[in-house]
Scaffold this motif. Sequence first.
Motif, short mmCIF file in Angstrom:
data_model
loop_
_atom_site.label_atom_id
_atom_site.label_comp_id
_atom_site.label_asym_id
_atom_site.label_seq_id
_atom_site.Cartn_x
_atom_site.Cartn_y
_atom_site.Cartn_z
N ALA A 386 -60.04 -32.61 -9.28
CA ALA A 386 -60.90 -33.70 -9.79
C ALA A 386 -60.28 -34.21 -11.08
N VAL A 387 -59.91 -35.50 -11.09
CA VAL A 387 -59.28 -36.11 -12.26
C VAL A 387 -60.35 -36.83 -13.06
N CYS A 388 -60.66 -36.31 -14.24
CA CYS A 388 -61.80 -36.80 -15.03
C CYS A 388 -61.40 -36.99 -16.49
N SER A 389 -60.32 -37.73 -16.74
CA SER A 389 -59.79 -37.85 -18.10
C SER A 389 -60.69 -38.64 -19.03
N GLY A 390 -61.61 -39.43 -18.45
CA GLY A 390 -62.47 -40.28 -19.28
C GLY A 390 -61.90 -41.66 -19.49
N ASN A 391 -60.72 -41.93 -18.94
CA ASN A 391 -60.06 -43.23 -19.08
C ASN A 391 -59.52 -43.63 -17.71
N SER A 392 -59.91 -44.81 -17.24
CA SER A 392 -59.53 -45.22 -15.89
C SER A 392 -58.02 -45.34 -15.71
N GLU A 393 -57.35 -45.91 -16.71
CA GLU A 393 -55.90 -46.06 -16.60
C GLU A 393 -55.21 -44.69 -16.58
N MET A 394 -55.69 -43.79 -17.43
CA MET A 394 -55.12 -42.45 -17.44
C MET A 394 -55.39 -41.74 -16.12
N ASN A 395 -56.61 -41.91 -15.58
CA ASN A 395 -56.92 -41.32 -14.28
C ASN A 395 -55.93 -41.77 -13.21
N THR A 396 -55.66 -43.09 -13.22
CA THR A 396 -54.73 -43.64 -12.22
C THR A 396 -53.33 -43.07 -12.39
N GLU A 397 -52.86 -42.98 -13.65
CA GLU A 397 -51.54 -42.40 -13.91
C GLU A 397 -51.47 -40.95 -13.43
N LEU A 398 -52.48 -40.16 -13.78
CA LEU A 398 -52.50 -38.75 -13.37
C LEU A 398 -52.52 -38.63 -11.85
N ALA A 421 -67.23 -42.76 -15.01
CA ALA A 421 -68.66 -43.06 -15.17
C ALA A 421 -69.12 -44.14 -14.20
N GLY A 422 -68.20 -44.97 -13.74
CA GLY A 422 -68.58 -46.05 -12.82
C GLY A 422 -68.54 -45.68 -11.36
#
Length: 622
Positions: A386-398, A421-422
């Motif tokens: 589960a990728v939950c970095s709190g930042n959408s762009e960071m999530n996509t990169e990860l 969150a969305g």
Amino acid sequence: MNSFPVIVLSVIIFAALAINLALKPAYSARLTSTLIMITIIGGSIIYGFGFTSITGDVAISLVRTPFSVMGMFLGKNDLGAIANAPIVTSPVGIFLFWLLHFLAFYSMASAAIVTVGAEGLRRLRLFLALSGDLTIIYGITPDSILVGKECAERKETAVVFIDEADSAGLVPEIINMGMAVVTGSGAASCDKLTMTKLRVRSRKRIEVYALHPERSRNLFFALALKEAFKNAQIDPDKTSIALPGTEDIAAAILQVSTEEYGFGYVQVFSVADLAARAMIRLCPPWDFLTFDKEGRAEQDFDCIVIGFGDTGQAALRYLIMNGQFVGSTFHAAVFSTNMQNEAGFLLTECPEIVRHYDIDFYQKDGRSREFYEYLEKRLDTLKYIAVCSGNSEMNTELTDNLLLYLKRKRSEHICVIQVTAGGVSYQEAVESDIKRKKVFTLDMLSAEKADRAGILLNATYDSSDRSNWGKWLACDSFSKMSSRASAEFIPALVKASGYSEEEIMQDGWNPGEAKLRVLGETEHLRWCAFHYTMGYRTMTDQEFDRRAEEYKEHVRSGKPGRYRIAKDTENRIHACLIPNDALDELSAKESRVTGKEVDYRKSDINNVLAIPQILKKQKEEI
């Protein structure tokens, strides 16, 4: 022949103008502003050169040019004054002269339409919203508009947005969708004028969603609306409200009671928890396990959570709740560079999760070498990331990095899901389509939709003659959460059973004694996990004995209400938080005190046996 190009050009121009009017108001306004700027610059060039050529006086030209340019927007022209100027004597010059005048007149008319027409349409939408059931949505955001759009699709339902001020570009979009908007400080404070405009007294049902991006404002709005409804003498039974917040705080001050006026139903949600629920619905842990013929899991459930803010913590809690199976061991690893500052509340609030489950915490980034070294060691057992970095762009990169890595390692069976969150998104492999589930939908926010299975399951515990909805309303917050969690685990029990939902609904639910025992134990594991993630701990023998004495005193004194020996809600202690094999001894112990038959193991099995009934009723309601 010379007229043909003129006709074609005229058609093209008018087609372009028609397309402009068909655009969304925000785009149309932007285009109109661009046309005005082009017209001002072009008009200043033509009239500036024209007057200078005719008069030879720069000062006079500077005075006359602005007046002529302003006249362009009023439909006037000064061609006669500059007719002999070289700039308008050629066919190209004359064409540009009239084109600029046309654009000037059109841009002014378009601006008037956008301004006057939009306000008129806004008033019309509010007028059309004066009948039918009423849905009020507080806060104008792209997410709240999605909810409003769903609500507007229901028959005989008027949707009205309320906010302190217009949000740039969004109000016209709401109007174009057929919904109404009321803005201003009076509207946001639910003053009497706003309540009169909305005709709240004549509505059969009023549904409210407080979805302002500033969380504290939602509670203030809800309190103001509650007071306004009270003053308008609105029957609480026909009202409901959903808002983000802390249930123990918000529900207590908003829910109607025998002493206080309030909303008939209050749904308080954590956005992070909704995202975690969406994660489980889109990619349930049991989809990545197989089960034997008796319902035992054939693999352990091993997962990773990257990021440990609100969404990361919620993701871990929901994986714990939904990752417990007989025959399987749960293991999780959490990676976050800010672990020490993020983990405090959860581990203090729910200390049992690290005592009962194998969870490792690493203060490392999900892009670090240490992370990938850990990942490589777990490729054979890992099921879920589960990728939950709190930042959408960071999530996509990860996520992109992980998918490429897993592809090269031939480990694409591992689920990699982004949680924000969305909402959540899942891509099975690098080349596959992305599946998404949003949080701000009625399927997640509306109790009657989101909790349909929970409501039906709760009804099986209540033998009163109230409706299923009435039984749900009578529940305390924790009981609702418990029924909700149990109901959302039903698909796991169905898969473990080896039956399909269709077979179960067709009276084919005959798991047999051995499988039923395993499924009941799996349900008990889930029940324990839910309580541990809610901050509960196991009741000690001394605490049980003390409560047994209190129970006897409760009965002797004839006090009203039911006293539960095994459950201490106030202190979050429960005697049933023990291994499944120990339940029979606990049941016998309590039976000796109460003189009544108690069978806690049977309670878990009853949840399993209720599955056909719940599936059938759920299908009927849909």
